[in-house]
Write a protein that holds these residues in place. Structure first.
Motif, mmCIF file in Angstrom:
data_model
loop_
_atom_site.group_PDB
_atom_site.id
_atom_site.type_symbol
_atom_site.label_atom_id
_atom_site.label_comp_id
_atom_site.label_asym_id
_atom_site.label_seq_id
_atom_site.Cartn_x
_atom_site.Cartn_y
_atom_site.Cartn_z
ATOM 1 N N CYS A 83 0.842 -1.203 0.000
ATOM 2 C CA CYS A 83 0.000 0.000 0.000
ATOM 3 C C CYS A 83 0.874 1.250 0.000
ATOM 4 N N GLN A 84 1.880 1.261 0.869
ATOM 5 C CA GLN A 84 2.795 2.392 0.960
ATOM 6 C C GLN A 84 3.501 2.635 -0.368
ATOM 7 N N HIS A 86 2.430 2.178 -3.190
ATOM 8 C CA HIS A 86 1.480 2.732 -4.153
ATOM 9 C C HIS A 86 0.768 3.974 -3.619
ATOM 10 N N GLY A 87 1.396 4.618 -2.636
ATOM 11 C CA GLY A 87 0.929 5.916 -2.171
ATOM 12 C C GLY A 87 -0.268 5.890 -1.248
ATOM 13 N N ASP A 89 -1.533 5.320 2.553
ATOM 14 C CA ASP A 89 -1.195 5.202 3.968
ATOM 15 C C ASP A 89 -2.383 4.557 4.670
#
Length: 179
Positions: A83-84, A86-87, A89
């Motif tokens: 997730c991080q 791919h932007g 949070d």
């Protein structure tokens, strides 16, 4: 003797570092094999007679490899990392909002644990239900990431998985107390 593996650049992610595809479902034996190959090259003992810079680089690479391995081996950490990358949070500290159905299930589980704390058989049935929910959630995370590239949905599911895992630990402790 010089360090064979170059210092990972800021653009290199843990998946690339180990030669894996960026996805939630990974080949864990391939991860272990890649880790061992890297460790064989960069272990500080192998560079004990090298220059200070070589020793420092070997230590940095070993630390990076260890962190990368631990992150990718753990499904929650791997999902959060994807997730991080791919932007997205997951906002674990600030976003505790969960769907009502999920919260109701959590309340039911807690009530069952409180009411059946002395009944080993019932607690084991509850554990089977919790484990099934965990497996279902992991499958949904894999679909959200690998199938749909929906990292926002994956982050929501990962937050829920953390609740499930925390409850599973409490339930396991209750079962252990009866054994």
């Amino acid at each position: 003797m010089s360090v064979v593996v170059a210092n990972p650049s800021a653009s290199e992610d843990y998946f690339h570092f180990f030669g894996l595809h960026q996805q939630f479902k990974i080949d864990l034996p391939a991860l272990d094999q890649a880790y061992l190959a890297i460790q064989k090259e960069v272990h500080p003992d192998r560079h004990a007679r090298g220059s200070d810079a070589e020793q420092r680089l070997a230590m940095q690479m070993t630390t990076y490899a260890n962190t990368a391995l631990q992150t990718l081996k753990n499904p929650v950490q791997r999902g959060l990392y994807l997730c991080q990358l791919h932007g997205v949070d997951a906002q674990l500290e600030t976003n505790t909002a969960m769907p009502t159905a999920f919260l109701m299930k959590q309340m039911d589980w807690r009530e069952s644990l409180d009411e059946r704390a002395e009944d080993l058989g019932e607690l084991e049935v509850l554990m089977a239900e919790v484990q099934a929910s965990k497996e279902e959630t992991l499958a949904e995370i894999a679909q959200a990431i690998d199938g749909a590239n929906n990292y926002v949905r994956a982050a929501e599911l990962l937050r829920g998985l953390l609740f499930i895992e925390k409850f599973a630990i409490e339930l396991d402790d209750a079962i252990d107390a009866l054994i």
